[in-house]
Structures are given as C-alpha cells and as structure tokens.
Design a protein around this motif. Sequence first.
Motif, mmCIF file in Angstrom:
data_model
loop_
_atom_site.group_PDB
_atom_site.id
_atom_site.type_symbol
_atom_site.label_atom_id
_atom_site.label_comp_id
_atom_site.label_asym_id
_atom_site.label_seq_id
_atom_site.Cartn_x
_atom_site.Cartn_y
_atom_site.Cartn_z
ATOM 1 N N THR A 220 42.921 48.485 50.176
ATOM 2 C CA THR A 220 43.141 47.115 49.695
ATOM 3 C C THR A 220 42.070 46.185 50.246
ATOM 4 N N VAL A 221 41.772 46.331 51.529
ATOM 5 C CA VAL A 221 40.713 45.526 52.150
ATOM 6 C C VAL A 221 39.385 45.764 51.433
ATOM 7 N N ALA A 222 39.090 47.026 51.160
ATOM 8 C CA ALA A 222 37.827 47.355 50.467
ATOM 9 C C ALA A 222 37.782 46.720 49.085
ATOM 10 N N GLU A 223 38.910 46.768 48.373
ATOM 11 C CA GLU A 223 38.943 46.186 47.023
ATOM 12 C C GLU A 223 38.770 44.666 47.082
ATOM 13 N N LEU A 224 39.407 44.031 48.038
ATOM 14 C CA LEU A 224 39.256 42.583 48.185
ATOM 15 C C LEU A 224 37.816 42.221 48.550
ATOM 16 N N ASN A 225 37.214 43.004 49.430
ATOM 17 C CA ASN A 225 35.819 42.745 49.825
ATOM 18 C C ASN A 225 34.849 42.906 48.652
ATOM 19 N N ARG A 226 35.178 43.808 47.740
ATOM 20 C CA ARG A 226 34.300 44.033 46.587
ATOM 21 C C ARG A 226 34.263 42.841 45.632
ATOM 22 N N THR A 227 35.197 41.912 45.783
ATOM 23 C CA THR A 227 35.211 40.752 44.872
ATOM 24 C C THR A 227 34.179 39.697 45.268
ATOM 25 N N LEU A 228 33.482 39.896 46.361
ATOM 26 C CA LEU A 228 32.548 38.878 46.854
ATOM 27 C C LEU A 228 31.510 38.481 45.807
ATOM 28 N N SER A 229 31.116 39.423 44.974
ATOM 29 C CA SER A 229 30.095 39.125 43.960
ATOM 30 C C SER A 229 30.682 38.513 42.686
ATOM 31 N N LEU A 230 32.010 38.404 42.627
ATOM 32 C CA LEU A 230 32.658 37.888 41.417
ATOM 33 C C LEU A 230 32.731 36.366 41.426
ATOM 34 N N HIS A 231 32.889 35.804 40.257
ATOM 35 C CA HIS A 231 33.111 34.362 40.120
ATOM 36 C C HIS A 231 34.332 34.153 39.228
ATOM 37 N N PRO A 232 35.468 33.811 39.819
ATOM 38 C CA PRO A 232 35.686 33.551 41.242
ATOM 39 C C PRO A 232 35.966 34.834 42.040
ATOM 40 N N ALA A 233 35.632 34.769 43.311
ATOM 41 C CA ALA A 233 35.952 35.862 44.233
ATOM 42 C C ALA A 233 37.352 35.640 44.803
ATOM 43 N N SER A 234 37.851 36.633 45.513
ATOM 44 C CA SER A 234 39.162 36.499 46.156
ATOM 45 C C SER A 234 39.095 35.504 47.309
ATOM 46 N N VAL A 235 40.178 34.778 47.505
ATOM 47 C CA VAL A 235 40.274 33.870 48.650
ATOM 48 C C VAL A 235 40.128 34.658 49.958
ATOM 49 N N TYR A 236 40.425 35.944 49.913
ATOM 50 C CA TYR A 236 40.311 36.790 51.107
ATOM 51 C C TYR A 236 38.884 36.801 51.640
ATOM 52 N N SER B 287 41.543 32.060 34.981
ATOM 53 C CA SER B 287 41.431 31.061 36.045
ATOM 54 C C SER B 287 39.990 30.887 36.505
ATOM 55 N N LYS B 288 39.673 29.658 36.899
ATOM 56 C CA LYS B 288 38.382 29.389 37.534
ATOM 57 C C LYS B 288 38.514 29.425 39.059
ATOM 58 N N ILE B 289 39.729 29.670 39.540
ATOM 59 C CA ILE B 289 39.987 29.640 40.980
ATOM 60 C C ILE B 289 40.312 31.034 41.524
ATOM 61 N N LEU B 290 41.079 31.805 40.762
ATOM 62 C CA LEU B 290 41.521 33.130 41.186
ATOM 63 C C LEU B 290 40.890 34.203 40.304
ATOM 64 N N PRO B 291 40.593 35.374 40.873
ATOM 65 C CA PRO B 291 40.122 36.485 40.034
ATOM 66 C C PRO B 291 41.265 37.049 39.197
ATOM 67 N N TRP B 292 40.918 37.735 38.120
ATOM 68 C CA TRP B 292 41.918 38.394 37.281
ATOM 69 C C TRP B 292 42.738 39.394 38.100
ATOM 70 N N SER B 293 43.996 39.515 37.752
ATOM 71 C CA SER B 293 44.882 40.442 38.463
ATOM 72 C C SER B 293 44.554 41.893 38.135
ATOM 73 N N ASP B 294 44.573 42.712 39.160
ATOM 74 C CA ASP B 294 44.379 44.149 38.963
ATOM 75 C C ASP B 294 45.600 44.786 38.304
ATOM 76 N N MET B 295 46.707 44.048 38.213
ATOM 77 C CA MET B 295 47.882 44.571 37.511
ATOM 78 C C MET B 295 47.552 44.866 36.051
ATOM 79 N N LEU B 296 46.564 44.182 35.507
ATOM 80 C CA LEU B 296 46.238 44.292 34.074
ATOM 81 C C LEU B 296 45.301 45.453 33.771
#
Length: 455
Positions: free
Chosen positions: A184-200, A131-140
């Motif tokens: 969970t909050v920490a993990e979501l916050n860590r996505t800030l540098s990703l493209h795409p980052a979490s909507v959170y 996805s160009k909108i959502l980050p990859w799932s951590d389930m994987l």
Amino acid sequence: MKKPEFTITRCRRISPVKPLKLAGALIAASLLLVSCSSGPPKSLVTPLPPVAKPPLPTNPGHNQEPMRGVWLATVSRLDWPPVTSVNVSSAALRISQQKQALTDKLDKLKSLGINTVFFQVKPDGTALWASKILPWSDMLTGNIGEDPGYDPLQFMLDEAHKRGMKVHAWFNPYRVSVNTKPSTVAELNRTLSLHPASVYVLHRDWIRTSGDRFVLDPGIPEVRDWITSIVAEVVARYPVDGVQFDDYFYAESPGSTLNDSQTFRQYGQGFSSKADWRRQNTQLLIEQVSRTIKQLKPDVEFGVSPAGVWRNISHDSAGSDTRGAAAYDESFADTRRWVQQGLLDYIAPQVYWPFSRQAARYDVLAKWWAEVVKPTKTRLYIGIALYKVGEPSKNEPDWTVQDGVPELKKQLDMNESLAGIDGTILFRENYLNQPQTQQAVNYLQSRWGHSSVTR
C-alpha cells in the motif's frame, strides 16, 4: 465519572490549501467561511435560511415521503463495483460491467421502495469522481489514479435521478488507506508523478497511523481546510441531493491509537485535556463543512451518521440508558451538540442492536434520539443493521428468529410511528442480495415496494 466538556473560544486565520489550484473562486472562498469557534449555545452556521423540517401534512405529498435509504459502500468494493469487473480484458468491458451492475442495483432498490442512496464517493484518500484534489480510486481500475473512462458519481446521479431517487455523497473524511502494508505504501508513493497525487505523498506531515490504517490528523487546521475543499468541489460541481460523513472521525483501535501528541502540543493550548481538544477539532470540521455547503448550495442537505450512542447515562445525565461505545468518548464527536446548534440537516445514528439487547436497546436509543431532535429542525433517520439479519449471534438471537423478520418489523414499526423519526437507512446494499436476508427482503418489498417514488 468523566469531567464535563470544557469549551473555549479560539480564533485563527485559515491558511490556504497548498496543493490546490482550483479554478472556482467559489470553492476557494468557501474555505474562509469559518475563522472562529465558540462554545454553545451560539451556532456558527452561515446565516442563511436553514433547511427546515416541514410540518407534517394532513395528506403527505411526495416531498414529505419518509426517508427509505440504503448505504452503498465502495471501500474494498463491498457493494460496488464488482470485483470481477476490475480484472476483465478491456476497459470498455470493465466500464460496461460496472455501469450495468449499478443500474441493476438501482432497479432493485427502486422496486423495494428505496428512495435515497448514500453513495460512498470518498472511501479513503481517493475519489469516485473527476477530482482536481484527489486521485481516482483504485476501486474502479485496480490502480490509484487511473482514469476509469467515465465519472461514476455523475453516472450514479443521472441514473438515480432518472428513477426518482435521491443521492447523498457519502465521505469518509480522514481515512487515507484501509491498511498500512508495504504494498500500500508503495502504491501511494507511486502517485507522486500524478496530478493530483495522493495526500500521502503531498503532505506526509499530515499522515498518522490509527486503527491499522493511514489517516489524516484531525488536529491540523490545514487538514480540516483540505477536507472542506473536497466536499466543496463535489457540492459545487455535481447535483448531489446531500452530503454525509460517517462515524470515522477519530477512529482508533486498542493496539493502534493515533499519535497526535505533537499536534496537541502545537495546537492544544488552553484545553484541559487532549479529549476536549479532540472534540473541538471534530466540532470545527463539522462547523466548517456545514457552513460551506450552505454557502455554495443551501438546498444540499448535510448529515452525519454517528455511532448510535452519544453518551451513556453513567457518564452523563443527559445520555441514554445504554452501556455501549459512545461517540462523544470514543470518536470525540459531540453529535448531540451538532443537532442542538443546527449544524446538521439530518442525523442518522447507527442503531445496530435489537430490542432485546439490554446494553443498547433499539427502542431506548430511537426514543432518546427522537427527544434530542424534537426542539430542533434537524431530521432524524435511524440506521438499522440489515447486515445482522439472518446471522446467528449469541448475544442477539433475535436476528435469526423467523429469519429476522419480526425484529425488522418491530424496528420499522417504531421508525414509522414514533414522532420525531423521519425515516430509515439500511446498512448496507449488498446484504439485500445475500441468502440469509431474503425473507427480510421479501418483507421490505411487501411493506415499502408498493409505493411509487417520485421527485
């Protein structure tokens, strides 16, 4: 007695979705399709030929085969991928194990006569596709945003279609996370540098807590636009056979209700109650997604799998003779209206009770839904509770009588004989592999497994 729904016409300008820079103009255009809502009975579906319910043929061909489906959940790795695959020593081994597990499941489903898989591609605020909108799932991989090295949705589509099975992309529209733990909050916050980052982190102002989870606020127009863009991305880029939303619209719990008071003050002018406004928000999402799918690919089916009870007759004379939690009142989802308006190609109510459960009898609900779809082109698939088969229950002892096979047989007999019911969906895949369901699985094999499923 609750007041009847108050409907109101409200028009608004659809604002652009800020974080998206999608190349496809088609997807961007799809977000502008719904700009005004109105009360029933007028339908707001794009005026394209609807996906009609085919007449029942004298000699049914393969295309008229009843739906025999199963939900395959990825949230919390309930059905797939295997938990053990995430902890292996190499990416190649992980990919191999996950692919093998999926093809093994598809082979088993095929042997049982299952012809459609409802594959959970958006379990929360993450994706099981590129996805160009959502980050990859951590389930994987165990980490949000980590590229799994392959595209699970494309792999599922390739393998299922190879076996003559259909795939519906199953979305949980509003859930962002399954808990609100500090980790969970920490993990979501860590996505800030990703493209795409979490909507959170991209839209913290859209996030609320409800049912002890982080969720998106359904009352914010930009949230609905954003969800629609996610569905549009999948429909435009992948050969999915359908799209399904589950029953998590407004999903609250007694100790963790959704605080949308500020949103109501901002957007709820003219509504007699917050409940009416909430139902209108859910309505707007369904209208917008339905219209978008039909604009992009008219042959892709759109369906919803709501709670089995629309409304109880004690609250509404049009409701069912039941005493269960109702989608209209609990989830703020007027599911019956969506059928009447032609917004859905199919509806798959979760009728997860046996014939003997007086508060919500299986036959009472199945017949009620069959009457609802009767004058429409919406197909009806009944979701049944495979997860209860073989499990002791004080209120529902029938699930353990002869390992639950007689109850399962009665439900399937009704689904396959009552006019208006077009199929059955089992909840959920991994219960086909549990010791307590094996007699029921053998029964399914004998009942469905002899047929050849073809596309």
